[in-house]
Write an enzyme that holds these catalytic residues in place. Sequence first.
Site, PDB file in Angstrom:
ATOM      1  N   GLU A  26       1.162  -1.373  -0.123  1.00  0.00           N
ATOM      2  CA  GLU A  26      -0.312  -0.234  -0.347  1.00  0.00           C
ATOM      3  C   GLU A  26       0.901   1.219  -0.304  1.00  0.00           C
ATOM      4  OE1 GLU A  26      -2.926  -0.014   2.760  1.00  0.00           O
ATOM      5  OE2 GLU A  26      -3.347   1.816   2.707  1.00  0.00           O
ATOM      6  N   ASN A 171     -12.132  -0.552  -1.453  1.00  0.00           N
ATOM      7  CA  ASN A 171     -11.444  -1.217   0.342  1.00  0.00           C
ATOM      8  C   ASN A 171     -11.658  -1.076   1.015  1.00  0.00           C
ATOM      9  OD1 ASN A 171      -9.171  -2.308   1.714  1.00  0.00           O
ATOM     10  ND2 ASN A 171      -9.277  -0.200   2.664  1.00  0.00           N
ATOM     11  N   GLU A 172     -12.704  -2.289   2.221  1.00  0.00           N
ATOM     12  CA  GLU A 172     -13.138  -1.838   2.898  1.00  0.00           C
ATOM     13  C   GLU A 172     -14.127  -0.848   3.135  1.00  0.00           C
ATOM     14  OE1 GLU A 172     -10.291  -1.787   6.526  1.00  0.00           O
ATOM     15  OE2 GLU A 172     -10.146  -4.009   6.695  1.00  0.00           O
ATOM     16  N   TYR A 243      -7.186  -9.346  11.017  1.00  0.00           N
ATOM     17  CA  TYR A 243      -5.987  -8.685  11.526  1.00  0.00           C
ATOM     18  C   TYR A 243      -6.277  -9.650  13.013  1.00  0.00           C
ATOM     19  CZ  TYR A 243      -4.528  -6.242   7.504  1.00  0.00           C
ATOM     20  OH  TYR A 243      -4.295  -5.129   6.963  1.00  0.00           O
ATOM     21  N   GLU A 295      -6.830  -8.897   2.471  1.00  0.00           N
ATOM     22  CA  GLU A 295      -5.728  -8.614   4.194  1.00  0.00           C
ATOM     23  C   GLU A 295      -5.484  -9.534   5.321  1.00  0.00           C
ATOM     24  OE1 GLU A 295      -6.414  -4.430   5.066  1.00  0.00           O
ATOM     25  OE2 GLU A 295      -6.459  -4.182   3.146  1.00  0.00           O
TER      26      GLU A 295
HETATM   27  O1  AHR Z   1      -3.177  -2.833   5.669  1.00  0.00           O
HETATM   28  C1  AHR Z   1      -3.357  -1.507   6.772  1.00  0.00           C
HETATM   29  C2  AHR Z   1      -4.894  -1.446   6.147  1.00  0.00           C
HETATM   30  O2  AHR Z   1      -5.909  -2.103   7.186  1.00  0.00           O
HETATM   31  C3  AHR Z   1      -5.753  -0.788   5.050  1.00  0.00           C
HETATM   32  O3  AHR Z   1      -4.843  -0.021   4.460  1.00  0.00           O
HETATM   33  C4  AHR Z   1      -7.201  -1.577   5.257  1.00  0.00           C
HETATM   34  O4  AHR Z   1      -7.834  -1.682   4.032  1.00  0.00           O
HETATM   35  C5  AHR Z   1      -7.515  -2.523   6.315  1.00  0.00           C
HETATM   36  O5  AHR Z   1      -7.332  -1.190   7.382  1.00  0.00           O
END
Ligand code: AHR
Length: 500
Positions: A26, A171-172, A243, A295
């Site tokens: 990114e 994205n998101e 995550y 991700e």
């Molecule tokens: O990978 C870091 C961030 O995490 C990305 O920009 C976003 O898509 C997610 O929240």
Amino acid sequence: MKATLKVDPSNQISKIDERIYGSFIEQLGRAVYEGIYQPGQSTADKNGLRRDVIDAIKKLNVPIVRYPGGNFVSQYKWEDGIGPKDVRPTRLDLAWRSIETNQFGLHEFMNWADKVGTKADMAVNLGTRGIMAAANLVEYCNFPKGSYWSDLRRQNGQEQPYNIKTWCLGNEMDGPWEIGQKTAYEYGHLANEAAKAMLAVDDSIELVACGSSSMDNPTFGDWEKTVLDQCYDNVDYLSLHRYYGFYGDDDPNELDNYLGKNIDLDEFIKGVVAICDAVKARKRTKKTINLSLDEWNVWYHSNDQDAKTAPWQTAPHLLEDVYNFEDALLIGSLLMTLLKNSDRVKIACLAQLVNVIAPIMTTDQGVWFQSIFYPYMQVSNYGKGIALTPEVDVATYKSREFDAVPYLDSIATYDQSQDEVTIFAENKNQTEVIDFSTLLRDLNVKKVIEATQFYGYDVKADNRDGKMGLQSLDVSTDDHEIKAKLQPLSWNMIRVHVSK
Ligand code: AHR
């Protein structure tokens, strides 16, 4: 403690799509600037691409890289990053509150991808922009010649089309932090209209619609259903992001829990698959939507530091998590979770690749590898061919969030083209060795190619001193059995040649 893994070549999950070993760059922090691109650095080529970083990435064998975001893409104007560098605008990056000089853009990324030997997974901005900006980008990248955008590409030095195959529709878009966040209906409708225009330019491309940015978002579930209701016919994949963080200091019970987080990922994947298939049934269609986990990683170490970082810097130190040994163990288990779901997960991107929550870190002088580099490198290089259904027999433990975490996490892959079986095995027991036996059905062990273990480090130790590395693992074999002692808290890989 004893454990067995039964491996049967006819008991197959799926042919593995190697794009599950993808990653992500990114325009954020030092991923690009001071990461993959640093003109004047001692190893940089004439275009400013760091050769030491390219060589490090090649070790990981990364088949696809998502670009340019991430949150960044939702406020990005891709046209800022093309053409002569001296007239490219410097902009405020509103997603990360940084300064974006646009000295690195589309052509630089594609040139870099070519040098790394990887493919692009290109994201378009559906936050602050829309249908035509996305279609124009496809035209710029993939249309051969004779139109405004394709001829501009040629004028900018790229005669041949890039033929980018995989595209992310934003994205998101469910996230309150995202610039241009949308409701599920608004996004699903826009994604569908953008998809129609992009496919009109090039109907060979594949499209990824945004699913939920986390299973914890309150809209999870309804979001997937509503989005797919709108765009099912025009997209190929639905994304999901996940995550993990460790918040229990030195508590061994929390370590047990942390090492079970692969169960959470498994549940998330299976939940999204169920929703995709429910929409499929309601639509009475034969088309199946697969998943792009575009991700995933551990991300928490850098949060406090990032909150203190001053805004409006170029290449700030952001999201520079330093990973420890317990993170590497979790990453190993998460990689095995991808293999176990390889019938439906066809793309996955470890987020990210360099400097930003990354396996590879740079200094002005060189590169160093984080703990998580090692399991990622091994699965990406050797988890090939067919993922075989793991029949594991081992005791389980109960943790704060998970009722039954197997002490042994394991899966085998079978690469028929090389007559090779690779076994990945992780011992999550904090104190006991596991006597591990792999029983091969209908296959004979001919030779052990390689057997390694990754263990013996303090769970909180990281690899800034460069002392971590893979060690050899003793294995014994007879015709149908492979035996090894797996150390407490260890990641292991055994590769064998086999015959039928
Ligand atoms: O990978 C870091 C961030 O995490 C990305 O920009 C976003 O898509 C997610 O929240």
